[in-house]
Design a protein around this motif. Sequence first.
Motif, PDB file in Angstrom:
ATOM      1  N   TYR A  36      -4.283 -11.770   3.350  1.00 51.82           N
ATOM      2  CA  TYR A  36      -3.530 -10.870   2.483  1.00 51.82           C
ATOM      3  C   TYR A  36      -3.983 -11.008   1.032  1.00 51.82           C
ATOM      4  O   TYR A  36      -4.122 -10.009   0.324  1.00 51.82           O
ATOM      5  N   SER A  86      -5.591  -8.184  -1.203  1.00 50.26           N
ATOM      6  CA  SER A  86      -4.868  -7.764  -2.403  1.00 50.26           C
ATOM      7  C   SER A  86      -5.732  -7.869  -3.651  1.00 50.26           C
ATOM      8  O   SER A  86      -5.551  -7.102  -4.595  1.00 50.26           O
ATOM      9  N   VAL A 135       4.979  -6.738   3.716  1.00 47.82           N
ATOM     10  CA  VAL A 135       6.067  -5.993   4.327  1.00 47.82           C
ATOM     11  C   VAL A 135       5.544  -4.957   5.319  1.00 47.82           C
ATOM     12  O   VAL A 135       6.129  -4.757   6.386  1.00 47.82           O
ATOM     13  N   HIS A 136       4.446  -4.308   5.011  1.00 52.49           N
ATOM     14  CA  HIS A 136       3.955  -3.221   5.855  1.00 52.49           C
ATOM     15  C   HIS A 136       3.003  -3.658   6.952  1.00 52.49           C
ATOM     16  O   HIS A 136       2.678  -2.863   7.825  1.00 52.49           O
ATOM     17  N   CYS A 137       2.516  -4.869   6.946  1.00 51.78           N
ATOM     18  CA  CYS A 137       1.569  -5.301   7.989  1.00 51.78           C
ATOM     19  C   CYS A 137       2.234  -6.124   9.050  1.00 51.78           C
ATOM     20  O   CYS A 137       3.179  -6.722   8.975  1.00 51.78           O
ATOM     21  N   SER A 171       3.236  -8.162  -1.963  1.00 55.36           N
ATOM     22  CA  SER A 171       4.519  -7.940  -1.278  1.00 55.36           C
ATOM     23  C   SER A 171       4.470  -6.703  -0.395  1.00 55.36           C
ATOM     24  O   SER A 171       4.973  -6.709   0.733  1.00 55.36           O
ATOM     25  N   THR A 172       3.847  -5.649  -0.883  1.00 57.17           N
ATOM     26  CA  THR A 172       3.718  -4.430  -0.091  1.00 57.17           C
ATOM     27  C   THR A 172       2.891  -4.672   1.155  1.00 57.17           C
ATOM     28  O   THR A 172       3.225  -4.188   2.238  1.00 57.17           O
ATOM     29  N   MET A 173       1.809  -5.434   1.024  1.00 62.70           N
ATOM     30  CA  MET A 173       0.969  -5.708   2.181  1.00 62.70           C
ATOM     31  C   MET A 173       1.701  -6.554   3.210  1.00 62.70           C
ATOM     32  O   MET A 173       1.578  -6.330   4.400  1.00 62.70           O
TER      33      MET A 173
END
Length: 62
Positions: A18, A22, A60-62, A56-58
């Motif tokens: 991640y 990122s 949560v979505h992965c 954080s987006t990665m």
Amino acid sequence: MLSEISIANLYFPPLLVYLGASVLAYQLIERLPRRWLDRAWHPALARFFVSLIVVSTMVVHC
């Protein structure tokens, strides 16, 4: 969320993957609002929060 990744019998934690992704995403994102980040009250803190949002987006979505 990803589990451990094995490359040549070495196990890498998913957070390392991640963070690597990122960094690439952050470099692309940083080029767009560079002027905004430079005019921020604390440019280093603004850059930190942008990278925190990307990670954080990665996660949560992965």
